[in-house]
Scaffold this active site. Structure first.
Site, PDB file in Angstrom:
ATOM      1  N   ASP A  90       0.871  -1.176   0.000  1.00  0.00           N
ATOM      2  CA  ASP A  90       0.000   0.000   0.000  1.00  0.00           C
ATOM      3  C   ASP A  90       0.910   1.229   0.000  1.00  0.00           C
ATOM      4  O   ASP A  90       2.110   1.128   0.191  1.00  0.00           O
ATOM      5  CB  ASP A  90      -1.014  -0.049   1.144  1.00  0.00           C
ATOM      6  CG  ASP A  90      -0.404   0.245   2.487  1.00  0.00           C
ATOM      7  OD1 ASP A  90       0.814   0.485   2.550  1.00  0.00           O
ATOM      8  OD2 ASP A  90      -1.137   0.254   3.484  1.00  0.00           O
ATOM      9  N   ASP A 263      -7.605  -7.682   1.682  1.00  0.00           N
ATOM     10  CA  ASP A 263      -6.542  -7.800   2.687  1.00  0.00           C
ATOM     11  C   ASP A 263      -7.162  -7.402   4.015  1.00  0.00           C
ATOM     12  O   ASP A 263      -8.030  -6.541   4.066  1.00  0.00           O
ATOM     13  CB  ASP A 263      -5.367  -6.856   2.399  1.00  0.00           C
ATOM     14  CG  ASP A 263      -5.658  -5.438   2.844  1.00  0.00           C
ATOM     15  OD1 ASP A 263      -6.405  -4.746   2.137  1.00  0.00           O
ATOM     16  OD2 ASP A 263      -5.192  -5.034   3.927  1.00  0.00           O
ATOM     17  N   CYS A 301     -11.069 -29.047   9.477  1.00  0.00           N
ATOM     18  CA  CYS A 301     -10.046 -28.089   9.035  1.00  0.00           C
ATOM     19  C   CYS A 301      -8.709 -28.811   8.901  1.00  0.00           C
ATOM     20  O   CYS A 301      -8.333 -29.611   9.749  1.00  0.00           O
ATOM     21  CB  CYS A 301      -9.922 -26.938  10.017  1.00  0.00           C
ATOM     22  SG  CYS A 301      -8.620 -25.762   9.559  1.00  0.00           S
ATOM     23  N   CYS A 303      -5.705 -27.328   8.698  1.00  0.00           N
ATOM     24  CA  CYS A 303      -4.548 -26.514   9.102  1.00  0.00           C
ATOM     25  C   CYS A 303      -3.704 -27.268  10.128  1.00  0.00           C
ATOM     26  O   CYS A 303      -4.165 -28.225  10.755  1.00  0.00           O
ATOM     27  CB  CYS A 303      -4.999 -25.153   9.641  1.00  0.00           C
ATOM     28  SG  CYS A 303      -5.447 -25.155  11.391  1.00  0.00           S
ATOM     29  N   CYS A 306      -5.290 -27.416  13.701  1.00  0.00           N
ATOM     30  CA  CYS A 306      -6.428 -28.329  13.860  1.00  0.00           C
ATOM     31  C   CYS A 306      -6.006 -29.791  13.722  1.00  0.00           C
ATOM     32  O   CYS A 306      -6.628 -30.677  14.300  1.00  0.00           O
ATOM     33  CB  CYS A 306      -7.529 -27.984  12.856  1.00  0.00           C
ATOM     34  SG  CYS A 306      -8.393 -26.460  13.286  1.00  0.00           S
ATOM     35  N   HIS A 332      -4.517 -21.116  12.245  1.00  0.00           N
ATOM     36  CA  HIS A 332      -5.868 -21.553  11.877  1.00  0.00           C
ATOM     37  C   HIS A 332      -6.654 -20.431  11.171  1.00  0.00           C
ATOM     38  O   HIS A 332      -7.251 -20.652  10.112  1.00  0.00           O
ATOM     39  CB  HIS A 332      -6.667 -22.031  13.089  1.00  0.00           C
ATOM     40  CG  HIS A 332      -8.119 -22.190  12.755  1.00  0.00           C
ATOM     41  ND1 HIS A 332      -8.615 -23.303  12.106  1.00  0.00           N
ATOM     42  CD2 HIS A 332      -9.164 -21.330  12.875  1.00  0.00           C
ATOM     43  CE1 HIS A 332      -9.895 -23.126  11.854  1.00  0.00           C
ATOM     44  NE2 HIS A 332     -10.253 -21.942  12.310  1.00  0.00           N
TER      45      HIS A 332
END
Ligand SMILES: [Zn+2]
Length: 380
Positions: A90, A263, A301, A303, A306, A332
């Site tokens: 940005d 974002d 999940c 991830c 998890c 997560h």
């Protein structure tokens, strides 16, 4: 740079592909935020494993610390932080107008005091593009003026005039090799101003367009309106980016309204207070209900958190202020945001997005804050 692969037949959702100097990005896409050349608590290996395609870096913060000399000596932001995939930076406009103290708006930029040490600094189109050139981001943003959402009409108009003028100046500045530049549409919740700003920027033919002046404290209905009044003025063959947004449900709402890129600091920020996000909403892991809950944060999940840890264990870590706790909740939450985008892309590709959208919103419980904003708007 942007290839529109498919538009949903029931909503405005789009499937696309952005080609950058550091690789291809499939859209809709969520960009984890790496404000200080780091996505808080996550290392590049973890980001890669969870399917991160592109991250966001921050001109204002990186210019203050570590500073341009160090970033130049490092060979740019990719090398400095060891991230080989695309980066969007940005321009610092948002931070100058939200973080910095004692601002003075001048014709060619803004004079302000650093929020770190109070030193007097200047940032305008020329400076913002020079910093982004040194950072070597794949996508640079123009330097814009981002007024408060409740700024008076006169201020909104002046901000649009400056944003257009500064966008023109940004366009003329030298760039890094292969660097693309996006314009930013301002105008608050004023449809005529949004249209004027969008048309002026589109005439300058940027590589993509962001909708700015959202996620600046406005209630959700006002944010959705800002997107709805801006989107029709943006060309179909360029990427659209809603800056600083949002929750999973808000991203789905915006995808249905034709937005491609997002974002948000939300996944890592709320992780640090032990709040986990799932497909059905957010919950505080500290709650007594999870004391002996030996299931994962979210069933199904994939991830790392998890697959390896239970709610009960993570609750304990969060309550004991253990770094591993906040790291695992960050893993997560970030994984979830990226996973939802993968599901969205598959739904658009398969022609089932309208159904996905309906189901997702029906099962997602928004935060108390968002619910209060909706009640206020509808008078219920
Ligand atoms: Zn998980």
């Amino acid at each position: 740079m942007f290839e529109l692969l498919k538009t949903d037949s029931h909503t405005k959702a789009r499937l696309g592909r952005l080609t950058t100097a550091h690789g291809v990005v499939e859209t809709p896409v969520f960009m984890p935020v790496g404000t200080q050349a780091s996505v808080k608590a996550l290392d590049p290996r973890e980001l890669r494993e969870m399917g991160t395609q592109i991250i966001l870096g921050n001109t204002y913060h990186l210019n203050l610390r570590p500073g341009l000399d160090i970033l130049r000596a490092a060979g740019g932001l990719h090398k400095f932080m060891n991230w080989e995939k695309p980066i969007l930076t940005d321009s610092g406009g948002f931070q100058v107008f939200s973080l910095a103290k004692i601002r003075k708006i001048k014709p060619h930029g803004v004079e302000f005091r650093s929020h770190l040490d109070g030193s007097l600094l200047f940032l305008g189109p020329k400076e913002a593009m020079e910093i982004q050139r040194v950072l070597g981001s794949d996508i640079a943003m123009v330097f814009d003026e981002c007024p408060a959402h409740d700024a008076p009409a006169r201020e909104q108009r002046l901000a649009v005039e400056r944003t257009i003028r500064w966008a023109g100046e940004c366009r003329e500045q030298p760039r890094a090799d292969g660097q693309k530049v996006f314009g930013i549409v301002q105008g608050g919740s004023n449809a005529a101003l949004r249209e004027e700003c969008a048309k002026a920027l589109v005439a300058m033919d940027f590589d993509g367009y962001a909708i700015g002046g959202v996620s600046v404290g406005e209630p959700e209905p006002e944010m959705l309106k800002a997107i709805e009044i801006t989107e029709p003025h943006l060309p179909a063959n360029k990427a659209r980016y809603a800056m600083g947004l949002g929750t999973p449900a808000q991203m789905i709402e915006l995808i249905a309204r034709g937005v491609d890129m997002f974002d948000c600091v939300l996944p890592t920020r709320i992780a640090r207070t032990g709040t986990a996000v799932t497909h059905t909403g957010a919950f505080a892991l500290k709650g007594a209900a999870y004391k002996t809950d030996f299931g994962p944060i979210e069933e199904g999940c994939e991830c790392f958190a998890c697959r390896h840890f239970t709610r009960a264990y993570l609750r304990h870590l969060v309550r004991a202020n253990e770094i591993l706790g906040l790291r695992m909740v960050s893993v997560h939450n970030s994984h979830l945001f990226l996973k939802i985008m993968t599901e969205v892309r598959a739904a658009i590709a398969g022609g089932t997005f309208a159904e996905f959208y309906r189901e997702f919103i029906a099962h997602y419980t928004p935060s108390q804050k968002v619910l209060a904003q909706r009640r206020q708007k509808t008078g219920r």
